[in-house]
Design an enzyme around this catalytic site. Structure first.
Site, PDB file in Angstrom:
ATOM      1  N   CYS A   1      -4.669   2.098   0.920  1.00 31.17           N
ATOM      2  CA  CYS A   1      -3.889   1.056   0.261  1.00 31.17           C
ATOM      3  C   CYS A   1      -3.621   1.521  -1.171  1.00 31.17           C
ATOM      4  O   CYS A   1      -4.501   1.443  -2.039  1.00 31.17           O
ATOM      5  CB  CYS A   1      -4.631  -0.277   0.287  1.00 31.17           C
ATOM      6  SG  CYS A   1      -3.705  -1.556  -0.583  1.00 31.17           S
TER       7      CYS A   1
ATOM      8  N   HIS B   1     -10.251  -0.845   4.718  1.00 30.78           N
ATOM      9  CA  HIS B   1      -9.403  -1.145   3.556  1.00 30.78           C
ATOM     10  C   HIS B   1     -10.255  -1.098   2.284  1.00 30.78           C
ATOM     11  O   HIS B   1     -11.392  -1.565   2.280  1.00 30.78           O
ATOM     12  CB  HIS B   1      -8.818  -2.554   3.752  1.00 30.78           C
ATOM     13  CG  HIS B   1      -7.755  -2.928   2.771  1.00 30.78           C
ATOM     14  ND1 HIS B   1      -8.040  -3.315   1.488  1.00 30.78           N
ATOM     15  CD2 HIS B   1      -6.409  -2.972   2.888  1.00 30.78           C
ATOM     16  CE1 HIS B   1      -6.900  -3.585   0.860  1.00 30.78           C
ATOM     17  NE2 HIS B   1      -5.898  -3.391   1.682  1.00 30.78           N
TER      18      HIS B   1
ATOM     19  N   TYR C   1       3.695 -12.239   0.423  1.00 32.09           N
ATOM     20  CA  TYR C   1       4.227 -11.911   1.745  1.00 32.09           C
ATOM     21  C   TYR C   1       5.554 -12.600   2.055  1.00 32.09           C
ATOM     22  O   TYR C   1       5.805 -13.027   3.171  1.00 32.09           O
ATOM     23  CB  TYR C   1       3.173 -12.213   2.822  1.00 32.09           C
ATOM     24  CG  TYR C   1       2.075 -11.182   2.789  1.00 32.09           C
ATOM     25  CD1 TYR C   1       2.200  -9.973   3.452  1.00 32.09           C
ATOM     26  CD2 TYR C   1       0.920 -11.383   2.026  1.00 32.09           C
ATOM     27  CE1 TYR C   1       1.225  -9.005   3.403  1.00 32.09           C
ATOM     28  CE2 TYR C   1      -0.069 -10.423   1.959  1.00 32.09           C
ATOM     29  CZ  TYR C   1       0.089  -9.234   2.651  1.00 32.09           C
ATOM     30  OH  TYR C   1      -0.880  -8.267   2.588  1.00 32.09           O
TER      31      TYR C   1
ATOM     32  N   ASP D   1       3.335  -3.269   1.302  1.00 29.53           N
ATOM     33  CA  ASP D   1       2.282  -4.261   1.072  1.00 29.53           C
ATOM     34  C   ASP D   1       2.743  -5.153  -0.076  1.00 29.53           C
ATOM     35  O   ASP D   1       2.954  -4.666  -1.174  1.00 29.53           O
ATOM     36  CB  ASP D   1       1.014  -3.494   0.679  1.00 29.53           C
ATOM     37  CG  ASP D   1      -0.204  -4.371   0.644  1.00 29.53           C
ATOM     38  OD1 ASP D   1      -0.186  -5.433   1.265  1.00 29.53           O
ATOM     39  OD2 ASP D   1      -1.177  -3.972  -0.025  1.00 29.53           O
ATOM     40  N   HIS D   2       2.908  -6.396   0.170  1.00 28.47           N
ATOM     41  CA  HIS D   2       3.332  -7.382  -0.843  1.00 28.47           C
ATOM     42  C   HIS D   2       4.747  -7.083  -1.339  1.00 28.47           C
ATOM     43  O   HIS D   2       5.239  -5.965  -1.266  1.00 28.47           O
ATOM     44  CB  HIS D   2       2.407  -7.428  -2.071  1.00 28.47           C
ATOM     45  CG  HIS D   2       0.973  -7.552  -1.729  1.00 28.47           C
ATOM     46  ND1 HIS D   2      -0.016  -7.545  -2.670  1.00 28.47           N
ATOM     47  CD2 HIS D   2       0.334  -7.706  -0.532  1.00 28.47           C
ATOM     48  CE1 HIS D   2      -1.192  -7.660  -2.087  1.00 28.47           C
ATOM     49  NE2 HIS D   2      -1.003  -7.752  -0.787  1.00 28.47           N
TER      50      HIS D   2
ATOM     51  N   HIS E   1      -0.863   1.236   3.341  1.00 29.32           N
ATOM     52  CA  HIS E   1      -0.212   0.112   2.648  1.00 29.32           C
ATOM     53  C   HIS E   1       0.451   0.681   1.406  1.00 29.32           C
ATOM     54  O   HIS E   1      -0.219   1.337   0.605  1.00 29.32           O
ATOM     55  CB  HIS E   1      -1.255  -0.901   2.142  1.00 29.32           C
ATOM     56  CG  HIS E   1      -1.890  -1.713   3.203  1.00 29.32           C
ATOM     57  ND1 HIS E   1      -2.898  -2.617   2.931  1.00 29.32           N
ATOM     58  CD2 HIS E   1      -1.660  -1.791   4.535  1.00 29.32           C
ATOM     59  CE1 HIS E   1      -3.264  -3.211   4.047  1.00 29.32           C
ATOM     60  NE2 HIS E   1      -2.542  -2.728   5.037  1.00 29.32           N
TER      61      HIS E   1
HETATM   62  C1  DNO Z   1      -3.895  -8.175   1.045  1.00 29.94           C
HETATM   63  C2  DNO Z   1      -4.358  -7.404   2.147  1.00 29.94           C
HETATM   64  C3  DNO Z   1      -5.781  -7.680   2.531  1.00 29.94           C
HETATM   65  C4  DNO Z   1      -6.149  -6.823   3.695  1.00 29.94           C
HETATM   66  C5  DNO Z   1      -7.567  -6.913   4.107  1.00 29.94           C
HETATM   67  C6  DNO Z   1      -7.861  -5.870   5.112  1.00 29.94           C
HETATM   68  O1  DNO Z   1      -2.752  -8.270   0.826  1.00 29.94           O
HETATM   69  O2  DNO Z   1      -4.102  -6.068   1.935  1.00 29.94           O
HETATM   70  O3  DNO Z   1      -5.904  -9.011   2.904  1.00 29.94           O
HETATM   71  O4  DNO Z   1      -5.418  -7.242   4.799  1.00 29.94           O
HETATM   72  O5  DNO Z   1      -8.397  -6.794   3.040  1.00 29.94           O
HETATM   73  O6  DNO Z   1      -9.043  -6.139   5.745  1.00 29.94           O
END
Ligand code: DNO
Length: 394
Positions: free
Chosen positions: A277, A239, A374, A356-357, A304
């Site tokens: 991401c 990531h 989340y 993601d989020h 993500h």
């Molecule tokens: C945040 C996430 C991070 C991710 C880690 C992966 O929302 O994208 O916490 O899970 O950095 O290792």
């Protein structure tokens, strides 16, 4: 894409049924209860697999655990000190135990001290939704007035320091406490909630550490881990730094395309891959997310999707809804579907992807104990928007 949703396990206020209702078919989760560095036994992993299975039935969508996010990497491995060899052996055992449970994708990061960083968890949007925000001046305030660090002029301009001072004077005590909480472990997946003393000790541990040192330690880690991942058919997915900006004067080495190239070239293997991401990468104005995608596409093991709006100082940003930030999602999702077509011959051509989020919206604003970023409703809205795009460009 494998439409997935992150689940923080049995204590997550978002249930597996909620996840199903969002139209996701896969669950991304981790054994957050196990302290960073400890080995995950086969039976602990099995327990989680079974917990998910027990809620599946003939009548509902059968959710499947497809990605482990994350297995956090202990700071002693990043620093390559103390018991790092033992910790690497534990990591190897953990990934082979994961494969024994038929899960083959593992997301991880190599950010020193903390995982992702935001400075405000309830930034009010014009829609009345609440978003996560990263304000660069807040970081200076955190360092200067909360940690009480000296020598800030080594990494900030006097103009930035003066602006931070002005903002600090306007901040209420609650805002300062919220800032401290957000940075020192208030975010889900934070490896640890730090005290000020512990945070400063960690900064000291990284004091003479250069980017090159951290990069070498990551390469060493990969040299150890990737053969075990290969043996077990595990795809590792690194990531990016979130945000991909220098923080607290400690190194950051997974922030740009060049960073990724250097890391991926150090060990060429199907198992040595990337979590793309979009939101993290787009938080640095210098990153071109489409170029990064095109360059790394073959190495992308996990995606993500979220969007950000960079603010006028070019460093701060807030999380927008999926369709309105700096990233053109139609353009990006076209690239992803093209890549999936390229992979078509390969059985696993659907790349795992999670929204993601999401914003904190509607009833979620009244709930206690939500995991910032989340919430169910905001992420469900994100997934709905993404599904709409996928459907329309197929
Ligand atoms: C945040 C996430 C991070 C991710 C880690 C992966 O929302 O994208 O916490 O899970 O950095 O290792």
């Amino acid at each position: 894409m494998q439409l997935s949703f992150r689940w923080y396990g049995p204590n997550d206020p978002v249930s597996l049924s909620d996840i199903r209702q969002s139209n996701a078919e896969y669950v991304v989760t981790s054994l957050h209860q196990i302290p960073t560095g400890e080995k995950w036994t086969q039976s602990k992993i099995k327990e989680r697999v079974n917990l998910i299975k027990r809620q599946n039935s003939k009548l509902n969508i059968n959710l499947k655990w497809n990605v482990v996010e994350s297995i956090p990497v202990h700071n002693n491995i990043k620093l390559r000190e103390k018991n790092f060899k033992k910790l690497i052996n534990n990591y190897k055992d953990t990934i082979s135990n994961i494969a024994k449970n038929k899960i083959y994708t593992v997301c991880y990061n190599f950010m020193p001290i903390v995982d992702w960083t935001r400075t405000q968890l309830d930034f009010k949007l014009s829609t009345d939704g609440l978003a996560l925000r990263f304000n660069y001046l807040h970081i200076i305030i955190f360092e200067k007035y909360i940690l009480k660090l000296k020598n800030l002029e080594r990494r900030y301009t006097s103009k930035q320091i003066i602006s931070a001072e002005k903002l600090f004077k306007k901040m209420k005590l609650k805002e300062l406490n919220d800032l401290k909480y957000a940075v020192m472990g208030g975010l889900p997946a934070a490896e640890k909630k730090y005290s000020i003393k512990e945070f400063k000790e960690m900064l000291l541990a990284y004091k003479d550490f250069k980017d090159e040192d951290l990069r070498n330690n990551l390469k060493y880690f990969l040299k150890e881990i990737i053969p075990v991942a290969e043996e077990n058919k595990i795809k590792m997915a690194l990531h990016p730094d979130d945000p991909p900006l220098p923080l607290f004067g400690v190194p950051r080495i997974v922030s740009s395309l060049e960073d990724y190239k250097s890391i991926l070239n150090s060990y060429n293997s199907h198992s040595n891959g990337v979590t793309f991401c979009a939101g993290s990468l787009a938080s640095n104005i210098k990153n071109d997310v489409y170029e990064i995608f095109k360059n790394l596409r073959k190495k992308i093991n996990f995606i993500h999707l979220r969007n950000v709006k960079i603010e006028s100082d070019r460093r701060s940003f807030f999380e927008t809804n999926h369709l309105s930030g700096n990233i053109d999602f139609v353009k990006l999702i076209k690239l992803i579907t093209e890549e999936e077509k390229n992979r078509y011959k390969n059985k696993q051509f659907h790349i795992p992807m999670r929204p993601d989020h999401g914003h904190c919206l509607l009833d979620d604003q009244k709930k206690k104990n939500i995991n910032p970023g989340y919430t169910a409703i905001g992420r469900m809205m994100g997934l709905a928007e993404i599904r709409g795009i996928i459907k329309s460009i197929k």
